[in-house]
Write a protein that holds these residues in place. Sequence first.
Motif, PDB file in Angstrom:
ATOM      1  N   ALA A 130      56.412   6.901 -84.192  1.00 19.76           N
ATOM      2  CA  ALA A 130      56.962   7.913 -83.300  1.00 19.76           C
ATOM      3  C   ALA A 130      56.141   9.192 -83.272  1.00 19.76           C
ATOM      4  O   ALA A 130      55.613   9.629 -84.297  1.00 19.76           O
ATOM      5  CB  ALA A 130      58.391   8.244 -83.731  1.00 19.76           C
ATOM      6  N   LEU A 131      56.075   9.773 -82.078  1.00 14.92           N
ATOM      7  CA  LEU A 131      55.499  11.098 -81.859  1.00 14.92           C
ATOM      8  C   LEU A 131      56.657  12.031 -81.514  1.00 14.92           C
ATOM      9  O   LEU A 131      57.523  11.673 -80.712  1.00 14.92           O
ATOM     10  CB  LEU A 131      54.507  11.070 -80.692  1.00 14.92           C
ATOM     11  N   TYR A 132      56.672  13.231 -82.102  1.00 13.08           N
ATOM     12  CA  TYR A 132      57.729  14.202 -81.845  1.00 13.08           C
ATOM     13  C   TYR A 132      57.125  15.462 -81.237  1.00 13.08           C
ATOM     14  O   TYR A 132      56.094  15.949 -81.701  1.00 13.08           O
ATOM     15  CB  TYR A 132      58.460  14.556 -83.147  1.00 13.08           C
ATOM     16  N   LEU A 133      57.776  15.980 -80.196  1.00 13.08           N
ATOM     17  CA  LEU A 133      57.285  17.158 -79.499  1.00 13.08           C
ATOM     18  C   LEU A 133      58.432  17.860 -78.808  1.00 13.08           C
ATOM     19  O   LEU A 133      59.583  17.428 -78.908  1.00 13.08           O
ATOM     20  CB  LEU A 133      56.222  16.747 -78.468  1.00 13.08           C
ATOM     21  N   ARG A 134      58.138  18.930 -78.095  1.00  4.36           N
ATOM     22  CA  ARG A 134      59.119  19.690 -77.322  1.00  4.36           C
ATOM     23  C   ARG A 134      58.716  19.666 -75.856  1.00  4.36           C
ATOM     24  O   ARG A 134      57.533  19.750 -75.524  1.00  4.36           O
ATOM     25  CB  ARG A 134      59.158  21.149 -77.774  1.00  4.36           C
ATOM     26  N   ASP A 135      59.720  19.552 -74.980  1.00  2.00           N
ATOM     27  CA  ASP A 135      59.440  19.686 -73.554  1.00  2.00           C
ATOM     28  C   ASP A 135      59.370  21.181 -73.227  1.00  2.00           C
ATOM     29  O   ASP A 135      59.583  22.027 -74.109  1.00  2.00           O
ATOM     30  CB  ASP A 135      60.447  18.897 -72.706  1.00  2.00           C
ATOM     31  N   PRO A 136      59.040  21.561 -71.987  1.00  5.58           N
ATOM     32  CA  PRO A 136      58.891  22.989 -71.669  1.00  5.58           C
ATOM     33  C   PRO A 136      60.165  23.818 -71.874  1.00  5.58           C
ATOM     34  O   PRO A 136      60.091  25.041 -71.981  1.00  5.58           O
ATOM     35  CB  PRO A 136      58.502  22.980 -70.192  1.00  5.58           C
ATOM     36  N   ASP A 137      61.328  23.179 -71.955  1.00  3.48           N
ATOM     37  CA  ASP A 137      62.584  23.896 -72.189  1.00  3.48           C
ATOM     38  C   ASP A 137      63.003  23.893 -73.650  1.00  3.48           C
ATOM     39  O   ASP A 137      64.100  24.326 -73.993  1.00  3.48           O
ATOM     40  CB  ASP A 137      63.688  23.298 -71.314  1.00  3.48           C
ATOM     41  N   GLY A 138      62.132  23.391 -74.520  1.00  2.00           N
ATOM     42  CA  GLY A 138      62.434  23.372 -75.944  1.00  2.00           C
ATOM     43  C   GLY A 138      63.249  22.181 -76.390  1.00  2.00           C
ATOM     44  O   GLY A 138      63.627  22.087 -77.559  1.00  2.00           O
ATOM     45  N   ASN A 139      63.545  21.235 -75.480  1.00  2.00           N
ATOM     46  CA  ASN A 139      64.268  20.029 -75.860  1.00  2.00           C
ATOM     47  C   ASN A 139      63.370  19.137 -76.712  1.00  2.00           C
ATOM     48  O   ASN A 139      62.201  18.941 -76.390  1.00  2.00           O
ATOM     49  CB  ASN A 139      64.700  19.234 -74.616  1.00  2.00           C
ATOM     50  N   GLY A 140      63.921  18.593 -77.779  1.00  2.00           N
ATOM     51  CA  GLY A 140      63.172  17.663 -78.596  1.00  2.00           C
ATOM     52  C   GLY A 140      62.958  16.355 -77.859  1.00  2.00           C
ATOM     53  O   GLY A 140      63.857  15.854 -77.184  1.00  2.00           O
ATOM     54  N   VAL A 141      61.747  15.815 -77.972  1.00  2.00           N
ATOM     55  CA  VAL A 141      61.389  14.545 -77.334  1.00  2.00           C
ATOM     56  C   VAL A 141      60.716  13.668 -78.388  1.00  2.00           C
ATOM     57  O   VAL A 141      59.803  14.118 -79.081  1.00  2.00           O
ATOM     58  CB  VAL A 141      60.439  14.757 -76.131  1.00  2.00           C
ATOM     59  N   GLU A 142      61.186  12.438 -78.517  1.00  2.00           N
ATOM     60  CA  GLU A 142      60.536  11.443 -79.363  1.00  2.00           C
ATOM     61  C   GLU A 142      59.958  10.377 -78.449  1.00  2.00           C
ATOM     62  O   GLU A 142      60.654   9.838 -77.594  1.00  2.00           O
ATOM     63  CB  GLU A 142      61.536  10.787 -80.320  1.00  2.00           C
ATOM     64  N   LEU A 143      58.679  10.084 -78.624  1.00  2.00           N
ATOM     65  CA  LEU A 143      58.012   8.989 -77.927  1.00  2.00           C
ATOM     66  C   LEU A 143      57.713   7.948 -79.001  1.00  2.00           C
ATOM     67  O   LEU A 143      57.080   8.263 -80.012  1.00  2.00           O
ATOM     68  CB  LEU A 143      56.714   9.467 -77.262  1.00  2.00           C
ATOM     69  N   TYR A 144      58.191   6.702 -78.814  1.00  3.48           N
ATOM     70  CA  TYR A 144      58.027   5.727 -79.886  1.00  3.48           C
ATOM     71  C   TYR A 144      57.916   4.306 -79.357  1.00  3.48           C
ATOM     72  O   TYR A 144      58.177   4.039 -78.191  1.00  3.48           O
ATOM     73  CB  TYR A 144      59.185   5.817 -80.886  1.00  3.48           C
ATOM     74  N   TRP A 145      57.499   3.409 -80.220  1.00  3.21           N
ATOM     75  CA  TRP A 145      57.543   1.969 -79.939  1.00  3.21           C
ATOM     76  C   TRP A 145      58.146   1.309 -81.173  1.00  3.21           C
ATOM     77  O   TRP A 145      58.007   1.801 -82.295  1.00  3.21           O
ATOM     78  CB  TRP A 145      56.161   1.402 -79.612  1.00  3.21           C
ATOM     79  N   ASP A 146      58.879   0.224 -80.970  1.00  5.57           N
ATOM     80  CA  ASP A 146      59.468  -0.548 -82.057  1.00  5.57           C
ATOM     81  C   ASP A 146      58.555  -1.697 -82.422  1.00  5.57           C
ATOM     82  O   ASP A 146      58.063  -2.416 -81.546  1.00  5.57           O
ATOM     83  CB  ASP A 146      60.813  -1.149 -81.626  1.00  5.57           C
ATOM     84  N   ARG A 147      58.365  -1.875 -83.717  1.00  2.14           N
ATOM     85  CA  ARG A 147      57.695  -3.089 -84.176  1.00  2.14           C
ATOM     86  C   ARG A 147      58.618  -4.275 -83.902  1.00  2.14           C
ATOM     87  O   ARG A 147      59.832  -4.107 -83.798  1.00  2.14           O
ATOM     88  CB  ARG A 147      57.411  -2.988 -85.675  1.00  2.14           C
ATOM     89  N   PRO A 148      58.069  -5.487 -83.831  1.00  3.71           N
ATOM     90  CA  PRO A 148      58.943  -6.662 -83.686  1.00  3.71           C
ATOM     91  C   PRO A 148      59.935  -6.721 -84.851  1.00  3.71           C
ATOM     92  O   PRO A 148      59.588  -6.377 -85.990  1.00  3.71           O
ATOM     93  CB  PRO A 148      57.968  -7.840 -83.729  1.00  3.71           C
ATOM     94  N   GLU A 149      61.142  -7.144 -84.586  1.00  7.08           N
ATOM     95  CA  GLU A 149      62.195  -7.136 -85.602  1.00  7.08           C
ATOM     96  C   GLU A 149      61.804  -7.898 -86.866  1.00  7.08           C
ATOM     97  O   GLU A 149      62.157  -7.498 -87.975  1.00  7.08           O
ATOM     98  CB  GLU A 149      63.486  -7.705 -85.012  1.00  7.08           C
TER      99      GLU A 149
END
Length: 193
Positions: A130-149
């Motif tokens: 996962a990558l964690y960042l803020r959008d222009p309004d300060g909202n937290g955003v997580e961008l991620y991918w799941d490994r196969p179960e």
Amino acid sequence: MSEHTPSSPARQGGSRPSRPIDPGTRIGHVHLKVADLDRALAFYCGVLGFGLTQRYGEQAAFVSAGGYHHHIGLNTWESRGAPPPPPGRTGLYHLAVLYPTRAALADAQRRLIDADIPLDGASDHGVSEALYLRDPDGNGVELYWDRPEEAWPRTPDGSLAMVTRRLDLEGLLGEDGDGPRVEGRVSGEVRDL
């Protein structure tokens, strides 16, 4: 008296529901209050690459991946020109965008670099990266991918053994695009691990 009074276990989260929710249930979309609609669209469409599906003047817009009606709603109905909420308050911790492959997450990382958007953090959780960042309004955003179960870390009794380790960002950038795919979705999260 209502079955769900303030002292009821269902209200307090103290017991399991009598019937579990249908396992096919998914979080369908997240709707965010933003201060500036054009600025929010520049981030969600211009940087992350979501497509604009509908816009209601300067008040609201809906964006999606893959032509779905909307994964993220953006509106200024109660927030036009407003500052981000102060820390230490309840609310959405972050929204999470699930990418179908590690290569797609690597593409998102490149988009952030190209747009000079800093990360708040980057983690390998064993089950996901996962990558964690803020959008222009300060909202937290997580961008991620799941490994196969089948690759998720487990304890000897079979329970999940999620972790939080530093994500190898250079290794992610070197991703070549060959990897397993999972269904993409967006969800509202209350915290990260």
